[in-house]
Design a protein around this motif. Structure first.
Motif, mmCIF file in Angstrom:
data_model
loop_
_atom_site.group_PDB
_atom_site.id
_atom_site.type_symbol
_atom_site.label_atom_id
_atom_site.label_comp_id
_atom_site.label_asym_id
_atom_site.label_seq_id
_atom_site.Cartn_x
_atom_site.Cartn_y
_atom_site.Cartn_z
ATOM 1 N N GLU A 392 35.346 68.536 55.994
ATOM 2 C CA GLU A 392 36.163 68.478 55.130
ATOM 3 C C GLU A 392 36.513 69.697 53.883
ATOM 4 O O GLU A 392 35.282 70.423 53.472
ATOM 5 N N VAL A 393 37.939 70.055 52.926
ATOM 6 C CA VAL A 393 37.222 71.123 52.465
ATOM 7 C C VAL A 393 38.013 70.283 50.840
ATOM 8 O O VAL A 393 39.183 69.955 50.761
ATOM 9 N N HIS A 394 37.555 70.839 50.276
ATOM 10 C CA HIS A 394 37.897 69.759 48.667
ATOM 11 C C HIS A 394 37.818 71.035 47.834
ATOM 12 O O HIS A 394 37.060 71.674 47.367
ATOM 13 N N GLU A 427 52.147 68.355 46.394
ATOM 14 C CA GLU A 427 52.182 69.041 46.964
ATOM 15 C C GLU A 427 51.496 70.385 46.875
ATOM 16 O O GLU A 427 51.230 71.114 48.592
ATOM 17 N N ILE A 428 50.829 71.023 46.241
ATOM 18 C CA ILE A 428 50.223 72.585 46.307
ATOM 19 C C ILE A 428 48.954 71.896 47.196
ATOM 20 O O ILE A 428 48.921 72.485 47.913
ATOM 21 N N CYS A 429 48.602 70.766 46.936
ATOM 22 C CA CYS A 429 47.383 70.111 48.151
ATOM 23 C C CYS A 429 47.708 71.015 49.807
ATOM 24 O O CYS A 429 46.735 71.424 50.213
ATOM 25 N N LYS A 430 48.643 70.117 50.084
ATOM 26 C CA LYS A 430 49.088 70.232 51.054
ATOM 27 C C LYS A 430 49.708 71.878 51.539
ATOM 28 O O LYS A 430 49.220 72.180 52.603
ATOM 29 N N ILE A 431 50.612 72.038 50.582
ATOM 30 C CA ILE A 431 50.489 74.032 50.939
ATOM 31 C C ILE A 431 49.567 74.346 51.206
ATOM 32 O O ILE A 431 49.358 75.709 52.087
ATOM 33 N N ILE A 432 48.285 74.494 50.440
ATOM 34 C CA ILE A 432 46.767 75.282 50.668
ATOM 35 C C ILE A 432 45.728 74.823 51.723
ATOM 36 O O ILE A 432 44.374 74.812 52.284
ATOM 37 N N HIS A 433 46.648 72.923 51.997
ATOM 38 C CA HIS A 433 45.801 72.538 53.212
ATOM 39 C C HIS A 433 44.596 72.761 53.080
ATOM 40 O O HIS A 433 43.561 72.168 54.334
ATOM 41 N N ASP A 435 41.603 69.551 51.992
ATOM 42 C CA ASP A 435 42.170 67.659 52.280
ATOM 43 C C ASP A 435 41.953 67.119 50.779
ATOM 44 O O ASP A 435 43.029 65.823 50.454
ATOM 45 N N SER A 436 42.040 67.887 49.695
ATOM 46 C CA SER A 436 41.721 67.513 48.273
ATOM 47 C C SER A 436 41.890 67.914 47.276
ATOM 48 O O SER A 436 41.477 69.606 47.522
ATOM 49 N N LEU A 437 42.294 67.905 46.162
ATOM 50 C CA LEU A 437 42.811 68.978 45.096
ATOM 51 C C LEU A 437 42.437 68.473 43.615
ATOM 52 O O LEU A 437 43.795 67.338 43.076
ATOM 53 N N ALA A 438 41.811 68.948 42.380
ATOM 54 C CA ALA A 438 42.175 68.567 41.561
ATOM 55 C C ALA A 438 42.044 69.437 40.508
ATOM 56 O O ALA A 438 41.100 70.374 40.919
ATOM 57 N N TYR A 439 42.476 69.635 39.295
ATOM 58 C CA TYR A 439 42.449 70.761 38.734
ATOM 59 C C TYR A 439 41.266 70.391 37.201
ATOM 60 O O TYR A 439 41.450 69.135 36.770
#
Ligand code: AMP
Length: 490
Positions: A392-394, A427-433, A435-439
């Protein structure tokens, strides 16, 4: 969105204007027998602030000497005879990072001119938001501009001023110029340093025995073992000559709005800004991010090198997780962002980073970077880490989403090209492929920097790239007629 910002965004869409800013490094020295050597070393330490071109102008009591060239500092100032010919005890230098698309010799700074009061050289880090407006007025009165850089506006304003001394003329110019800027200037037996009225761009004062130094960042003092004295204040001008150093305030009483992005990405981590260690601040932001956005069952924290390293260390320490260099950077490739076309930018990312497979296979990875701009880097790196076997890549980002362009000297693309301007976090999370994204949140960022976030005018930093709250009016952009006209001049 404020009316002002709405007006600005509308203008951006209709004019299709791209980037305007320059992010650069400046250095100056007074009273050193090898002034040019000192400047060359200072510029070398500030190379990260601009790699396109560099220049030095020196003064030996009789004459000025100038050398400006495209390329890195050590490519231009590597020959002893070049430095030897830049004679004198007084010198100023500049590293340029152009973003206007004009890679021209005539745009390389410091700019030099013979004025009524004698020779005058000036280099600027930053960007004027009313340069085109002023330029048009000057051209209508007969001024002949030699370059397409906004820095030349200062030279013309100083030339046109009727004040009796060079520093009073520059003070008058500062009162007309709007934007975020730091300048170093050199006149006969005089070194001048100045900062815009909100202190958006950095400028520090240093000393070594009887010599004075000015630099964009304190890391440039370390290389020559000069001692940091203090920062130039917002709106302040310091004038250094044989009588010592004097301080003037062409602007007084404006709130400080130092660029928050210097802490996040731009400054070298070994520099100090506002008495804060940039490295420590980045670690603190990473720690805040770990508190705000943990990842369950994660195995390790991996930085996107080099910019993500300090915040990843902070994240790993706070999350009590191992920190590993899961991506290795090839240091012989420039910053990906610098490459001008999309095609080369993509290629640049591949050339620059490689996955460290031994540490990624079957792991749940937290990938930490400082920012997502167009998303190109993040997507490539996430794919690379996954291809190396990560389960997984978070992705965790140590700045809030970059939604707005900078007009005060940091190179950011137009808002349409900023991924976060038109996409939400999912949406950005999906674009960069990922598993999760947080700022990190804006509150978390302010907390990490030791400031409680305040609304409106009391805000301590310029954080326009995240909030759209621009402390200085974007005069040129808001006057479309004016910008169109001046685009022809370029
Ligand atoms: P992108 O691939 O367009 O999303 O670029 C993001 C990467 O560019 C991040 O890893 C940052 O370290 C870096 N970056 C962010 N802002 C800038 C900037 N103004 N100039 C150069 N590089 C930047």
């Amino acid at each position: 969105m404020s009316n002002f910002l709405q007006e600005f965004e509308d203008e951006r869409k209709t004019s299709g204007r791209k980037k305007l800013g320059e992010k650069c490094g400046v250095f100056g020295v007074y009273g050193h027998p090898e002034a040019s050597t000192m400047v060359a070393l200072g510029l070398h330490a500030l190379q990260h602030r601009g790699q396109e071109a560099s220049g030095i102008v020196s003064y030996d009591g009789d004459n000025f000497y100038s050398k400006r060239a495209l390329g890195l500092v050590d490519q231009t100032f590597n020959q002893k005879d070049v430095i030897d010919r830049l004679k004198g005890y007084l010198a100023v230098g500049h590293n340029r990072y152009a973003t206007t698309g004009e890679t021209l010799y005539r745009n390389i700074q410091p700019l030099y001119a013979d004025l009524a009061l004698g020779g005058f050289a000036l280099g600027q880090n930053g960007n004027l938001t009313n340069a085109r407006t002023i330029r048009q007025e000057l051209v209508e009165h007969g001024a002949l501009f030699q370059s397409t850089t906004d820095t030349e506006v200062f030279i013309h304003l100083v030339a046109a001023s009727r004040k009796p001394t060079i520093h009073e003329r520059l003070a008058e110019a500062m009162q007309q110029a709007e934007g975020g800027y730091s300048i170093v200037a050199c006149a006969e037996d005089t070194l001048i340093g100045a900062r815009d009225k909100h202190g958006i761009r950095p400028l520090a004062l240093g000393k070594l025995n009887d010599s004075w130094f000015l630099a964009s960042e304190t890391c440039a003092f370390d290389i020559i073992s000069a001692e940091f004295v203090r920062e130039i204040e917002p709106g302040e001008m310091v004038v250094i000559n044989k009588n010592g150093i004097k301080s003037y305030f062409p602007h007084k009483g404006n709130p400080k709005r130092f660029c928050i992005f210097e802490y996040i990405y731009f400054a070298r981590p070994d520099s100090f800004m506002e008495n804060r260690s940039v490295y420590e601040m980045r670690k603190a932001i990473g720690a805040e991010l770990a508190k705000e956005s943990p990842v369950e069952n994660a195995d390790l924290v991996v930085p996107v090198p080099d910019s993500g390293i300090p915040s990843a260390i902070g994240y790993a320490e706070a999350a009590k997780l191992p920190f590993e260099l899961g991506i290795i950077r090839n240091h012989y490739v420039g910053r990906t962002f610098i490459e001008p076309t999309d095609q080369i930018r993509h290629l640049g990312v591949k050339l620059k980073h490689n996955a460290n497979r031994a540490y990624l296979e079957d792991k749940i990875v937290i990938l930490v970077d400082d920012s997502i701009v167009r998303g190109t880097t993040s997507r490539k790196i996430v794919d690379m880490v996954r291809q190396a076997g990560a389960k997984e890549v978070h992705v965790r980002i140590s700045s809030p989403p970059t939604k707005h362009s900078c007009f005060y000297g940091i190179d950011t693309p137009s808002s349409e090209e900023l991924l976060a301007n038109s996409h939400d976090v999912d949406e950005i999370c999906k674009i960069i492929h990922a598993d999760s994204l947080a700022y990190v949140t804006t509150d978390g960022l302010y907390k990490a920097l030791g400031e409680v976030k305040r609304n409106g005018e009391d805000r301590k930093f310029c954080d326009a790239c995240f909030t759209g709250d621009y402390p200085v009016r974007l005069t040129d952009l808001l006057d479309q007629k004016m910008s169109k006209r001046v685009t022809e001049l370029g």
